[in-house]
Design a protein around this motif. Structure first.
Motif, mmCIF file in Angstrom:
data_model
loop_
_atom_site.group_PDB
_atom_site.id
_atom_site.type_symbol
_atom_site.label_atom_id
_atom_site.label_comp_id
_atom_site.label_asym_id
_atom_site.label_seq_id
_atom_site.Cartn_x
_atom_site.Cartn_y
_atom_site.Cartn_z
ATOM 1 N N ASP A 144 0.841 -1.206 0.000
ATOM 2 C CA ASP A 144 0.000 0.000 0.000
ATOM 3 C C ASP A 144 0.878 1.258 0.000
ATOM 4 N N GLN A 145 1.884 1.279 0.864
ATOM 5 C CA GLN A 145 2.761 2.450 0.945
ATOM 6 C C GLN A 145 3.515 2.671 -0.366
ATOM 7 N N GLU A 147 2.694 1.765 -3.356
ATOM 8 C CA GLU A 147 1.782 2.212 -4.406
ATOM 9 C C GLU A 147 1.435 3.684 -4.251
ATOM 10 N N ARG A 148 1.263 4.147 -3.017
ATOM 11 C CA ARG A 148 1.001 5.570 -2.816
ATOM 12 C C ARG A 148 2.232 6.402 -3.157
ATOM 13 N N ARG A 149 3.381 5.954 -2.676
ATOM 14 C CA ARG A 149 4.608 6.729 -2.884
ATOM 15 C C ARG A 149 4.953 6.864 -4.354
ATOM 16 N N ASN A 151 2.831 6.299 -7.003
ATOM 17 C CA ASN A 151 1.664 6.566 -7.845
ATOM 18 C C ASN A 151 1.296 5.368 -8.721
#
Length: 532
Positions: A144-145, A147-149, A151
């Motif tokens: 999750d992290q 993928e957020r970091r 994009n």
């Protein structure tokens, strides 16, 4: 593209600590908290997290520091500058060509942005056979992290024709397909991802974690080769580095509290072999995996223009699930970008046969099948060794088991291409020729001798060689990434995978290394850091 902002040049102007190559030479001696070897997926994530934890970090990268201002979308420029051995690295028998990055950002600078979480079946296999408790939700927060970091998300634009042909062929055969998540932000849909992103849309380590680490005070030594560790008393005492392509510059010795090896599969095992690292159970360099790739070309009735648009946006995992994971080798089907140098260098035949294929370049369609190695005794991967000059080489036996999987993959791709409307299909095999119907292609492929150097095989996914395991006799590193015999050395890259992934591995590396580096930061500083 000359008017595009260049975050690397802007950071250098702000005073980033960067040495090597055309910049000031690296000092003869450096002391730091953590020395990181490699700046790709594993090294980049580790550098950001450890720098943010307040540690003094030095990154060592063999390749050059290039940025969007340098990325001219020309193959003749990109391959020599950004790839290992000018994109011509090969196995010892020359039967497999291997694409690996060799620049700041590593392969993340030149990959095609495909981002898959590690398949659950792979993680279950790792738990059952190597004692790694990574299945279930163990990696979910770390994915999750990442993928957020970076994009990472669904690609919402329509696929280019090369990928849409895969979609249409699969749909007509009733084979499931899906869209590929990509790590991009504001993508211009140019299609030149493999030559470095000229718009900085690709969220590689070059424009994300490495700038973050440098902004936090880290140091980058580019065009600096990590030659060997000095070892004593179960620890790394120092790291010996030499400049690359800079005559007269002196060597550099780095002393650190902790060392992170993130040179990638092939290079990380080779570093330990050069250093004569302890290997009491004979695991170092062994079980190195490639996702051996076979290719099928087709000529379509209308223009495909496979050089433009997102390189990879559609895939099918149908043939990964038609047999048990440890049964006949399964494969993932994707479409690659089609650029003239790579296409011409991969196409079969010579003389008029090859000229005819190149003449139809605009209408060419290509599929690739990634074979899932590492789950069967006859797909046990290869072995890394070092030559007399210290350079690495991979011996990868193409067993009959693997090559029969390659035959099944060629059959599956040819059927799919004819279903998509191909006028002719050309399996990339030295004894194949263009076939004008599925029946003709099927009979011919079934009769082809599947042997190394006849079946054209390539790879862009190198994994293993420093495998992780819960027991020392089964691996090189512990589940937390620390070397079993060297207490202040961690390995944070795809070389720790005990098998191949069965999917493009960059997100698997991001997620796993995010977990490993957070744990290392806690042990060294007592601080909790997160990637996003």
């Amino acid at each position: 593209m000359s008017s595009m902002p260049d975050p690397i040049r802007e950071g250098l102007a702000r005073g980033w600590k960067v040495a090597g190559g055309p910049r000031a030479p690296a000092p003869a001696a450096i002391d730091c908290d953590v020395a990181i070897i490699g700046s790709g997926a594993g090294g980049g994530v580790s550098a950001e997290l450890l720098s943010r934890a307040g540690l003094n970090v030095v990154m060592v990268e063999e390749g050059p520091l290039r940025s969007s201002s340098d990325f001219d979308q020309h193959e003749a420029t990109a391959y020599p500058a950004l790839y290992q051995e000018s994109a011509a690295r090969k196995t010892s028998d020359k039967a497999i060509n291997i694409l690996q990055g060799r620049c700041v950002g590593g392969s993340t600078t030149v990959n095609w942005t495909s981002s898959f979480r590690t398949p659950p079946a792979t993680l279950t296999y790792w738990r059952e056979h190597f004692g790694l408790e990574l299945d279930g939700d163990a990696l979910t927060p770390y994915f999750d992290q990442a993928e957020r970091r970076l994009n990472i998300g669904p690609w919402l634009a329509p696929p280019n024709e090369n990928n849409d042909l895969l979609r249409r062929g699969a749909a007509r055969l009733g084979i499931p397909w899906a869209s590929i998540p990509r790590n991009v932000k504001g993508c211009w849909n140019l299609g030149s991802c493999g030559m470095g992103c000229p718009t900085n849309a690709k969220q590689s380590m070059l424009v994300t974690t490495i700038p973050a680490a440098l902004d936090a005070g880290a140091t980058l030594l580019a065009q600096t080769r990590a030659e060997r560790f000095e070892l004593a008393n179960g620890q790394v005492q120092s790291l010996h580095c030499v400049p690359v392509g800079r005559g007269g510059a002196s060597a550099t010795t780095i002393r650190a509290r902790h060392y992170v090896l993130a040179g990638g599969a092939i290079n990380s095992p080779a570093m330990l072999l050069r250093s004569e690292a302890p290997d009491p159970h004979g695991r170092l360099g062994r079980r190195t995996f490639l996702h051996p790739v076979v290719l099928s070309a087709a000529v379509m009735p209308s223009e495909v223009a496979g050089w433009q648009g997102a390189p990879q946006s559609i895939y099918s995992d149908h043939y990964l699930s038609t047999q048990p994971i440890d049964g006949p080798i399964g494969f993932k089907i994707e479409a690659p970008p089609i650029h003239p140098v790579i296409f011409a260098g991969t196409a079969i035949g010579f003389g008029q046969q090859q000229a005819d294929l190149l003449h139809a370049f605009a209408n060419a369609h290509v599929l690739i099948a990634l074979l899932r190695d590492g789950f069967h005794p006859e797909a046990g991967g290869g072995t890394v060794s070092v030559r007399s000059d210290g350079s690495p080489v991979l011996d990868y036996p193409l067993t009959g088991f693997v090559l029969e999987g390659a035959r099944r993959a060629l059959l599956a791709m040819a059927e799919l291409q004819f279903a998509a409307g191909a006028r002719q299909v050309v399996p990339i095999h030295e004894l194949a020729r263009p076939y004008r119907s599925w029946a003709e292609a099927k009979a011919a492929i079934e009769a082809l001798p599947m042997k190394p150097l006849l079946a054209k095989i390539v790879s862009a996914h190198v994994m293993g060689g420093c495998g992780a395991a819960a027991r020392a006799r089964d691996g090189v590193v512990r589940p937390d990434g620390v070397h079993w015999q060297l207490a202040n050395l961690s390995i944070h890259d795809g070389s720790v995978f005990p098998t191949s992934i069965g999917a493009n591995p960059q997100l698997s590396i991001y997620g796993l290394v995010n977990r490993l580096a957070q744990g290392l930061a806690r042990r060294l500083t007592g601080r909790q850091v997160a990637l996003a």
